[in-house]
Design an enzyme around this catalytic site. Structure first.
Site: not given
Lengths: 385, 385
Positions: A133, A170, A257, A380, A385
């Site tokens: 992903t 995940t 990340e 994150n 937004t």
């Protein structure tokens, strides 16, 4: 394979298939909020020892979807079973992606014939791609060794870049092996390997609703069945599976990340291995340690304090800490060390090694984490937004 | 008071003094690696119920300093006792600041006469200033109420901006009260208040080697002794202490490193209060939730997933989530809501309220956290480099 579940149009469907029934072991998220496929797979592996297929989609996590979501898993298993001419009970289902929306079975139905037709012995790379992903890189590993005169292979693919990222990610891993091994032993081997690998990595301390590992061993290596846990064959197989799991787990962390470096925390001298692993994981997961690592700060105080809050008893007066080759603390007291050189080590090593000696007992454990960077916050915080 | 322990030359020494013996209750860090003053205070409060003074320095944590550090605490208590004409056993010691260096008692010795001379009934503001390290603001709170015909006061000061920051910070709180209250009841009241306040805040999940709260009740209000835990007087006193602790704890969170907003997580419907508090604290402490809050992202998936990994059993099919007035999830299923308006709420509310209903039982609990910002990483990554 592209089913269209991912709005991006990237590959989002993968199939792991064994031509013969494969002994199956699973490890599942401990989160109470669980995706329908996790609930389904866990129940299925309680009832039966072998399966033949795993179908994975990376566009829709099918979590928080109630009964409709569970029916979608049943439908998915049934339609794959029909195409593969096996029983629905022989199909496991794994999912990751958007949550709160039931799996669009019609898209899987439309794509499944091609998915089955494309299945190939050398398809691992495509499968490793299709399960991703937000990951930046594919994660694969393969090993072989001769066990009792037969060459045995263990391979694996994994995905994950935050331990959780509910709307898009995940942690999934699929291990395949051609060894003939008794089901109870295989499950024990896999559980122990997972405890030393995937359960010892941390990106942000969060666990997903969809985390899942399935390991299949189908016996095609034609070795004589391994069923004695104390045999050298069982030991070698466990070493192989553990090595593959550790390699994949480290690749997940390296793709964490915003990560700029991997931090390997080794703990020795604890009361037992579980205690050592817990200390290692607490240190690797500490936000303050992770921020110090990002800032190339050889901060022994944060390492000692994180070890001290791990919930495991040890004598802080015996604590010794090393960072690479730099000794930072001995017998609970800070040492004088070359701060600039230690900082340079943190800056330049792709994997930083933190070593903690917490006593003189036999327990050892390792955990892997990454640093906490501006980019972690960015990825994150700016998700929608 | 300025002793010079802080290289910056800022105030670094404070004294809390009671002219009469005050019933004392303490709460201490659970970290295994503990500062000498924490070890000393904890032992002292096991032996005796009352003390008269607390001396606090905010330049040197006196942690990881071995026997020399412990001797420095004993010397500090003795020299303050001499100046105050009380027993050394009536002096508690608290520290925060640089770790790995024994407390420079000679600096405290030089400054102590002035510290004692300056002691005043209205000195709370100066004390609140002198205990700060990386804090941006002073943290004070005072309340009064009439209990059984007498006006009773509860006041407090606190410091802390990361739960830990071993070389320069920690969490300290000092509560004073003029109520006459039996020691066992006072300790129970303080423990319960701390469990609902300081133990329910999280900035980064790390605990310090020096965390400490001391609460003194000296009876100067001349009320008749409160000793029945089931009396309305005891209940009111507990409410006052809890309110002061919650106010101070929230101020610590609001001053959290890099925080742009406070997130209050309320949990209802759990099996008991402890379970509810655990869920609330896990949600407030989740890095992914904190990053979403920074990004003004009404991400119900991260809230649900964090609740699900709290280690407390609840039925995810009953989970309801609200963010301010926005209903995000009901019966475990996501709802349609005005995403832009919810994001605007996150952007504009100084305290964001997250509400989770996890069942129909009586357990309730609240936790307070802050968002995870670029500045948190900056403050903690660039500490020494």
């Amino acid at each position: 394979m592209i089913s269209g579940i991912k709005p991006s149009g990237k590959p989002d469907l993968a199939l792991v298939f064994s031509e013969v029934p494969a002994t199956a072991a699973g490890a599942f998220t401990t989160n109470l909020v669980q995706a329908a496929s996790v609930i389904y797979d866990r129940e299925l592996l309680k009832r039966r020892e072998s399966v033949r297929a795993i179908v994975v989609n990376s566009g829709n996590a099918n979590a928080a979807t109630g009964e409709a979501g569970y029916r979608a898993v049943l439908d998915t298993a049934r339609l794959l079973a029909d195409l593969l001419a096996i029983e629905p009970e022989e199909v496991l289902v794994a999912s990751t992606g958007v949550i709160g929306v039931p799996l669009p079975v019609e898209k899987i139905q439309a794509a499944a014939p091609q998915l089955v037709a494309d299945a190939a012995a050398d398809g691992s790379e495509r499968a490793a791609e299709a399960i991703l992903t937000t990951d930046l890189v594919r994660k694969q590993c393969a090993l072989s060794a001769v066990i009792a005169g037969k060459t045995v292979h263990v391979g694996g693919i994994a995905k994950g870049s935050g331990m959780i990222h509910p709307q898009m990610a995940t942690m999934l891993a699929f291990i395949t092996c051609d060894c003939a091994v008794a089901a109870p032993l295989w499950r024990q081997i896999v559980r122990r390997a997972v405890d030393r690998s995937f359960n010892q990595i941390t990106v942000d301390g969060d666990t997903s609703t969809n985390d899942l590992l399935v390991a299949l061993a189908n016996g095609e290596a034609k070795n004589s069945l391994i069923d004695d846990p104390h045999s050298p064959q069982a030991e070698l197989l466990e070493q192989m599976v553990t090595a593959v799991c550790i390699d994949l787990a480290q690749k997940v962390v390296r793709d964490g990340e915003g990560a700029t470096k991997v931090v390997e925390v080794q703990v020795k001298g604890a009361a037992d291995d579980a205690a050592a692993r817990q200390i290692a994981l607490t240190v690797a997961g500490s936000s303050l340690v992770k921020a110090a690592m990002f800032g190339n700060d050889p901060n022994w105080g944060r390492l000692a304090a994180a070890a001290g809050r791990a919930g495991v008893r040890f004598d802080p007066e015996k604590l010794a800490i090393r960072l690479g080759t730099f000794a930072l603390m001995e017998a609970g007291q800070p040492l004088v060390f070359d701060r600039a050189a230690a900082s340079h080590y943190l800056k330049s090593a792709p994997t930083v090694v933190v070593f903690l000696q917490v006593g003189e007992q036999a327990g050892t454990g390792t955990a892997w984490g990454c640093d906490l960077s501006y980019d972690y916050v960015k990825i994150n915080a700016e998700y929608t937004t």
